[in-house]
Motif scaffolding. Structure first.
Motif, PDB file in Angstrom:
ATOM      1  N   SER A   1       0.833  -1.211   0.000  1.00 26.63           N
ATOM      2  CA  SER A   1       0.000   0.000   0.000  1.00 26.63           C
ATOM      3  C   SER A   1       0.863   1.254   0.000  1.00 26.63           C
ATOM      4  CB  SER A   1      -0.915  -0.016   1.231  1.00 26.63           C
ATOM      5  OG  SER A   1      -1.759  -1.159   1.215  1.00 26.63           O
ATOM      6  N   ILE A   2       1.907   1.265   0.835  1.00 23.82           N
ATOM      7  CA  ILE A   2       2.815   2.418   0.868  1.00 23.82           C
ATOM      8  C   ILE A   2       3.483   2.611  -0.482  1.00 23.82           C
ATOM      9  CG2 ILE A   2       4.935   3.322   1.903  1.00 23.82           C
ATOM     10  CD1 ILE A   2       4.124   1.942   4.508  1.00 23.82           C
ATOM     11  N   PHE A   3       3.898   1.512  -1.100  1.00 24.40           N
ATOM     12  CA  PHE A   3       4.548   1.619  -2.415  1.00 24.40           C
ATOM     13  C   PHE A   3       3.589   2.195  -3.449  1.00 24.40           C
ATOM     14  CE2 PHE A   3       5.611  -0.063  -6.582  1.00 24.40           C
ATOM     15  CZ  PHE A   3       6.949   0.278  -6.690  1.00 24.40           C
ATOM     16  N   ILE A   4       2.339   1.755  -3.413  1.00 21.78           N
ATOM     17  CA  ILE A   4       1.362   2.268  -4.380  1.00 21.78           C
ATOM     18  C   ILE A   4       1.135   3.762  -4.183  1.00 21.78           C
ATOM     19  CG2 ILE A   4      -1.056   2.142  -5.085  1.00 21.78           C
ATOM     20  CD1 ILE A   4      -0.962  -0.853  -4.483  1.00 21.78           C
ATOM     21  N   VAL A   5       1.041   4.181  -2.927  1.00 21.92           N
ATOM     22  CA  VAL A   5       0.850   5.615  -2.646  1.00 21.92           C
ATOM     23  C   VAL A   5       2.037   6.423  -3.152  1.00 21.92           C
ATOM     24  CG1 VAL A   5       0.653   7.326  -0.793  1.00 21.92           C
ATOM     25  CG2 VAL A   5      -0.685   5.205  -0.681  1.00 21.92           C
ATOM     26  N   LEU A   6       3.250   5.935  -2.871  1.00 20.39           N
ATOM     27  CA  LEU A   6       4.450   6.644  -3.337  1.00 20.39           C
ATOM     28  C   LEU A   6       4.512   6.655  -4.870  1.00 20.39           C
ATOM     29  CD1 LEU A   6       7.103   5.271  -0.794  1.00 20.39           C
ATOM     30  CD2 LEU A   6       6.061   7.550  -0.833  1.00 20.39           C
ATOM     31  N   GLN A   7       4.105   5.554  -5.488  1.00 22.48           N
ATOM     32  CA  GLN A   7       4.100   5.498  -6.952  1.00 22.48           C
ATOM     33  C   GLN A   7       3.138   6.528  -7.528  1.00 22.48           C
ATOM     34  OE1 GLN A   7       5.789   3.081  -9.397  1.00 22.48           O
ATOM     35  NE2 GLN A   7       5.256   5.007 -10.340  1.00 22.48           N
ATOM     36  N   ILE A   8       1.952   6.631  -6.938  1.00 20.15           N
ATOM     37  CA  ILE A   8       0.970   7.616  -7.429  1.00 20.15           C
ATOM     38  C   ILE A   8       1.506   9.039  -7.252  1.00 20.15           C
ATOM     39  CG2 ILE A   8      -1.333   8.548  -7.014  1.00 20.15           C
ATOM     40  CD1 ILE A   8      -2.205   5.710  -6.247  1.00 20.15           C
ATOM     41  N   TRP A   9       2.104   9.289  -6.093  1.00 18.85           N
ATOM     42  CA  TRP A   9       2.615  10.637  -5.835  1.00 18.85           C
ATOM     43  C   TRP A   9       3.748  11.003  -6.810  1.00 18.85           C
ATOM     44  CZ3 TRP A   9       1.482  15.040  -3.608  1.00 18.85           C
ATOM     45  CH2 TRP A   9       2.485  15.975  -3.398  1.00 18.85           C
ATOM     46  N   CYS A  10       4.729  10.125  -6.947  1.00 21.81           N
ATOM     47  CA  CYS A  10       5.867  10.418  -7.829  1.00 21.81           C
ATOM     48  C   CYS A  10       5.416  10.532  -9.286  1.00 21.81           C
ATOM     49  CB  CYS A  10       6.944   9.337  -7.686  1.00 21.81           C
ATOM     50  SG  CYS A  10       7.763   9.325  -6.076  1.00 21.81           S
ATOM     51  N   SER A  11       4.484   9.710  -9.687  1.00 19.73           N
ATOM     52  CA  SER A  11       3.989   9.792 -11.061  1.00 19.73           C
ATOM     53  C   SER A  11       3.224  11.098 -11.275  1.00 19.73           C
ATOM     54  CB  SER A  11       3.089   8.594 -11.365  1.00 19.73           C
ATOM     55  OG  SER A  11       3.799   7.381 -11.243  1.00 19.73           O
ATOM     56  N   PHE A  12       2.469  11.511 -10.260  1.00 16.99           N
ATOM     57  CA  PHE A  12       1.740  12.777 -10.372  1.00 16.99           C
ATOM     58  C   PHE A  12       2.706  13.947 -10.542  1.00 16.99           C
ATOM     59  CE2 PHE A  12       0.251  16.567  -8.115  1.00 16.99           C
ATOM     60  CZ  PHE A  12      -0.861  16.884  -8.884  1.00 16.99           C
ATOM     61  N   ILE A  13       3.745  13.971  -9.742  1.00 15.86           N
ATOM     62  CA  ILE A  13       4.729  15.061  -9.843  1.00 15.86           C
ATOM     63  C   ILE A  13       5.423  15.020 -11.206  1.00 15.86           C
ATOM     64  CG2 ILE A  13       6.872  15.993  -8.891  1.00 15.86           C
ATOM     65  CD1 ILE A  13       4.455  16.463  -7.121  1.00 15.86           C
ATOM     66  N   THR A  14       5.769  13.829 -11.675  1.00 11.58           N
ATOM     67  CA  THR A  14       6.518  13.694 -12.930  1.00 11.58           C
ATOM     68  C   THR A  14       5.694  14.172 -14.120  1.00 11.58           C
ATOM     69  OG1 THR A  14       7.778  11.844 -12.036  1.00 11.58           O
ATOM     70  CG2 THR A  14       7.717  12.070 -14.432  1.00 11.58           C
ATOM     71  N   PHE A  15       4.423  13.805 -14.166  1.00 13.39           N
ATOM     72  CA  PHE A  15       3.614  14.115 -15.340  1.00 13.39           C
ATOM     73  C   PHE A  15       2.806  15.415 -15.203  1.00 13.39           C
ATOM     74  CE2 PHE A  15       4.258   9.515 -15.639  1.00 13.39           C
ATOM     75  CZ  PHE A  15       4.697   9.418 -16.943  1.00 13.39           C
ATOM     76  N   HIS A  16       2.706  15.913 -13.960  1.00 11.72           N
ATOM     77  CA  HIS A  16       1.957  17.152 -13.776  1.00 11.72           C
ATOM     78  C   HIS A  16       2.828  18.390 -13.926  1.00 11.72           C
ATOM     79  CE1 HIS A  16      -1.558  19.398 -12.457  1.00 11.72           C
ATOM     80  NE2 HIS A  16      -0.803  20.086 -11.599  1.00 11.72           N
ATOM     81  N   PHE A  17       4.102  18.241 -13.578  1.00 17.02           N
ATOM     82  CA  PHE A  17       5.022  19.375 -13.671  1.00 17.02           C
ATOM     83  C   PHE A  17       6.156  19.027 -14.625  1.00 17.02           C
ATOM     84  CE2 PHE A  17       3.245  19.644  -9.352  1.00 17.02           C
ATOM     85  CZ  PHE A  17       2.690  20.912  -9.397  1.00 17.02           C
ATOM     86  N   PRO A  18       6.529  19.917 -15.505  1.00 15.27           N
ATOM     87  CA  PRO A  18       7.686  19.666 -16.367  1.00 15.27           C
ATOM     88  C   PRO A  18       8.995  19.853 -15.591  1.00 15.27           C
ATOM     89  CG  PRO A  18       6.835  21.840 -16.794  1.00 15.27           C
ATOM     90  CD  PRO A  18       5.890  21.218 -15.807  1.00 15.27           C
ATOM     91  N   TYR A  19      10.007  19.209 -16.083  1.00 16.41           N
ATOM     92  CA  TYR A  19      11.346  19.372 -15.493  1.00 16.41           C
ATOM     93  C   TYR A  19      11.955  20.633 -16.081  1.00 16.41           C
ATOM     94  CZ  TYR A  19      16.318  18.474 -14.646  1.00 16.41           C
ATOM     95  OH  TYR A  19      17.648  18.588 -14.280  1.00 16.41           O
ATOM     96  N   ILE A  20      11.959  21.702 -15.276  1.00 18.66           N
ATOM     97  CA  ILE A  20      12.451  22.996 -15.769  1.00 18.66           C
ATOM     98  C   ILE A  20      13.975  23.011 -15.806  1.00 18.66           C
ATOM     99  CG2 ILE A  20      12.452  25.490 -15.343  1.00 18.66           C
ATOM    100  CD1 ILE A  20       9.715  25.166 -14.057  1.00 18.66           C
ATOM    101  N   GLY A  21      14.609  22.518 -14.758  1.00 16.82           N
ATOM    102  CA  GLY A  21      16.061  22.390 -14.761  1.00 16.82           C
ATOM    103  C   GLY A  21      16.815  23.704 -14.718  1.00 16.82           C
ATOM    104  N   VAL A  22      16.299  24.696 -13.992  1.00 12.31           N
ATOM    105  CA  VAL A  22      16.949  26.004 -13.870  1.00 12.31           C
ATOM    106  C   VAL A  22      17.453  26.166 -12.439  1.00 12.31           C
ATOM    107  CG1 VAL A  22      16.622  28.506 -13.957  1.00 12.31           C
ATOM    108  CG2 VAL A  22      15.553  27.023 -15.680  1.00 12.31           C
ATOM    109  N   TYR A  23      18.742  26.509 -12.305  1.00 16.99           N
ATOM    110  CA  TYR A  23      19.357  26.708 -10.993  1.00 16.99           C
ATOM    111  C   TYR A  23      19.809  28.151 -10.877  1.00 16.99           C
ATOM    112  CZ  TYR A  23      19.281  21.655 -10.857  1.00 16.99           C
ATOM    113  OH  TYR A  23      18.876  20.364 -10.865  1.00 16.99           O
TER     114      TYR A  23
END
Length: 772
Positions: A12-34
């Motif tokens: 269950s914890i793995f599924i929750v973490l998978q949903i969260w990380c996938s949401f961040i990955t596909f909801h926000f682009p990787y801007i890559g500006v420092y």
């Protein structure tokens, strides 16, 4: 039950973490500006990642960031923690005194975001496969844990580069845990496969370090303290590299310890060392170390991290397929395939650069070259496997020949006679090559023996063999096999049914067959010689019943003879007699047709009668081979029926008298079979050699003994004790009878003179009969 709850909680914890990380990955682009804060309290862009979305946002180094999502940069969580612009929707920048508002496109997920997800999918698949298929193996469970750890690293990579706290916490913690879990796997693996004990106490301290580091990283959620951990990535990389070096050192120490043993353990250690080096060294040398030293990677970690999968995937495959000890061979084969791929790939890449050099950059060329090397190497490595799998469709004739070769070579081990050589081997060869006929010829000093199948002129073959012109004959394919003093053997094939000679591939196959056949022919020849000598030895056994030390030999000889007779009788009944039965029914059906001419009907009925005669003869032969009536009606009735039926075909008058002999019916079946075989042998000898006009059998019981009298008025012969017995001579049958009588504890007496007929008197005790 607790174990199931724990596994359910972890899933269950793995599924929750998978949903969260996938949401961040596909909801926000990787801007890559420092960015960096200048003394003038301005946030200035200092670095932009080439693979990120910043290349499409019209940003430049030195631009001043005025606002992030309508707020001051200091209020952005990612700038506060990591000095990075991520999860932003809009930017307000200042360049050369002018302000620009930049809107970040949310649908800018790139190819580089998909690579970690694919790698995560591979790791998860292998982890589940290992856990489900090999759950009883502790090392397989730990290897599944290695896969799961790598899956979490790949899963959190997208969220981590976007400045997500959970993503950074996961990737840093599990990067530190990976070499430790891998070390734990090595400890259990070598204990399970090589019975080698490695110290495990250090694992507790290493796991404790990871847990403490995880607890400290929880301060990521507290923004003011997060600034302290800006260099946590470097610490994680250093720990990962040290763990890799430590694992390599352990393997090197183990190999130095057992290398002189030349055992499978030494091979395993060397293979693990090599696989570990191939998997992790590129990622460390081209991505991690350059990142630590210069801040820039020579090759992007997304590419080199994929090579890390080589070790666990290869070991999972080798463990599951029981090829663990062949890993060195597997690696050498793949390296050889890679060397073969270099030249064509280099030519292809060079041609691509020559044609499209101005339209591609160095990274694309490198990707084409490395990708082509991997693809071509994999194809070459798998070519043997797929060629074998697809051979029935691509090369049907070759496959048919190889399949026939396997079948024939397997059947050769069962050959023990020339009859089996024809029925099992020669039939397959003729059928596989689709020739009109074939033969195996044995040329002795004064004789020639031919075993043939199909349509082949044996008289012509015999003439050609005797004239030594067979090997060059245009109509036959002839191969000489065994050649020594006793005999020379040949394998001969006619033309094919299409009236063509055998092709080169078929002749090569035939040559290969003969290499197997030569040994079998020699074995069959030796079996024939040995059998003849055994019969000769049996005929020369001592005639005294006191020779108990050789009773076992008589028993074995008689059992083998009975087994062979029963087998032949069964074969005749199940094959030839059944075929004759169906032939008779077919002829009867044709003869009963109203449209058939009367003359044709008469001929068919005559044919049917002839088939019935053949069937009756075969039925009698089956009975003689396996006298089943002994068990059903007893010895006396069986002998009576047998001799009455034989009296119609014998050239002499046959008489049978049965006195009181009821006690013999109470004896065992084997004793009755011995008596039946004695009568059978006496009658056969009378037919072949006696030239008598009258033959008489008489059985009775007197004084607890069974008596069998035989008498004829034929030409007689010298006593068998005075002549040298040859295999096939009449004396062999007499000695067989003598052996049977002695075997059941009886007495054998022969009275004969040349020209005065023959008398046999056989007595067998009825009180105690020796069991066969």
């Amino acid at each position: 039950m607790r174990k199931k709850y724990a596994i359910g909680l972890c899933v269950s914890i793995f599924i929750v973490l998978q949903i969260w990380c996938s949401f961040i990955t596909f909801h926000f682009p990787y801007i890559g500006v420092y960015v960096e804060l200048t003394p003038q309290q301005q946030w200035v862009i200092q670095e932009m990642t080439p693979e990120s979305a910043s290349a499409k946002l019209n940003l430049k180094l030195g631009d001043i960031v005025k606002q992030v999502d309508g707020k001051l940069p200091d209020e952005s969580p990612t700038i506060q923690k990591w000095k990075a612009i991520e999860k932003a929707r809009s930017l307000l920048i200042s360049r050369d005194g002018l302000e620009y508002e930049i809107v970040v496109n949310r649908n800018s997920t790139t190819f580089y975001d998909m690579v970690p997800l694919v790698e995560e999918g591979v790791c998860l698949f292998m982890a589940v496969l290992l856990f489900m298929k090999m759950r009883r193996s502790p090392s397989a469970k730990l290897l599944a844990a290695v896969f799961l750890t790598m899956a979490i690293i790949y899963m959190s990579l997208g969220a981590s580069v976007r400045g997500d706290v959970i993503g950074k916490l996961l990737i840093a913690s599990f990067m530190m845990a990976l070499p430790i879990i891998f070390l734990h796997f090595l400890v259990i693996f070598f204990k399970e496969k090589g019975n080698m004990e490695l110290p495990t106490r250090i694992l507790k301290y290493l796991y404790a370090i990871v847990i403490i580091a995880l607890a400290i990283r929880s301060l990521y959620f507290y923004p003011p303290m997060a600034k302290v951990f800006r260099y946590d990535g470097s610490v994680t990389l250093v720990f990962f590299i040290i763990g890799f070096v430590f694992n390599m050192s352990v393997l090197t120490f183990l190999h130095a310890k057992v290398r002189k043993q030349q055992s499978y353990v030494s091979s395993i250690i060397k293979s693990v060392w090599l696989s570990l080096l191939i998997s992790f060294l590129p990622a460390i040398c081209f991505s991690l170390l350059p990142q630590l030293i210069t801040g820039q990677q020579i090759l992007n970690g997304r590419y080199t991290s994929g090579l890390i999968l080589v070790f666990p995937i290869s070991f999972a495959y080798l463990i599951a397929s029981n090829q663990l000890y062949d890993i060195g061979l597997v690696i050498r084969r793949f390296m050889f395939a890679s060397l073969m791929a270099i030249i064509p790939v280099s030519l292809f890449t060079g041609a691509y650069v020559f044609l499209f050099g101005q339209e591609v950059d160095d990274k694309q060329i490198l990707f084409i070259f490395i990708g082509s090397i991997i693809l071509v190497s994999s194809v070459l490595y798998a070519a043997e496997y797929w060629t074998t799998r697809l051979e029935p469709f691509l090369f049907p004739r070759k496959y048919a020949l190889q399949f026939a070769l396997k079948k024939i070579s397997k059947n050769l081990g069962t050959i023990s006679s020339f009859r089996e050589l024809k029925e099992i081997i020669l039939v397959d060869i003729v059928g596989t090559l689709q020739v009109m006929g074939g033969a195996i010829v044995f040329q002795y000093k004064n004789d020639t023996e031919i075993i043939y199948e199909g349509e082949i002129d044996t008289s012509e073959v015999q003439q050609l063999v005797n004239s030594s012109s067979l090997l060059d004959h245009p109509l036959y394919t002839c191969i000489e096999m065994n050649s020594h003093e006793e005999y020379t053997s040949y394998l001969i094939m006619t033309r094919k049914k299409t009236n063509t000679l055998l092709a080169k591939e078929e002749r090569q196959w035939l040559q290969l067959i003969t290499t197997y056949l030569e040994v079998s022919l020699e074995n069959v020849h030796l079996i024939r010689k040995l059998t003849a000598r055994l019969h000769q030895f049996a005929s020369q056994l001592p005639s005294e019943s006191a020779a108990q030390d050789i009773q076992w030999f008589r028993k074995v000889m008689f059992e083998l003879q009975e087994e062979e007779r029963i087998r032949i009788a069964s074969d005749l009944h199940d094959t030839t007699m059944q075929d004759l039965f169906f032939l008779k029914r077919r002829i009867s059906t044709l003869a009963d047709k109203s449209t058939m001419h009367q003359e044709d009907q008469v001929q068919l009925k005559n044919m049917n009668n002839f088939v019935e005669m053949i069937n009756a003869s075969l039925r009698q032969s089956c009975f003689e081979l396996n006298p089943h009536l002994l068990k059903e009606v007893g010895l006396i009735q069986t002998l009576k029926m047998y001799l009455e039926k034989e009296s119609y075909t014998t050239p002499f008058e046959l008489e049978f008298q049965a006195g009181h002999a009821a006690v013999i019916e109470t004896k065992d079946l084997l004793t009755k079979r011995h008596i039946f075989r004695i009568v059978q042998e006496l009658l056969n000898n009378a037919k072949k050699h006696s030239q008598a006009s009258k033959v008489k059998f008489h059985i009775m019981e007197i004084d607890f003994r069974f008596w069998l009298f035989y008498e004829d008025n034929g030409v007689g012969f010298h006593d068998s004790n005075e002549v040298h017995l040859e295999i096939g001579a009449s004396g062999m049958g007499i000695e067989q009878m003598r052996s049977r009588v002695l075997h059941v504890g009886g007495h054998f007496e022969l009275n004969t003179q040349k020209g005065n007929g023959t008398k046999f008197i056989i007595t067998i005790p009825t009180e105690e009969v020796i069991s066969a």
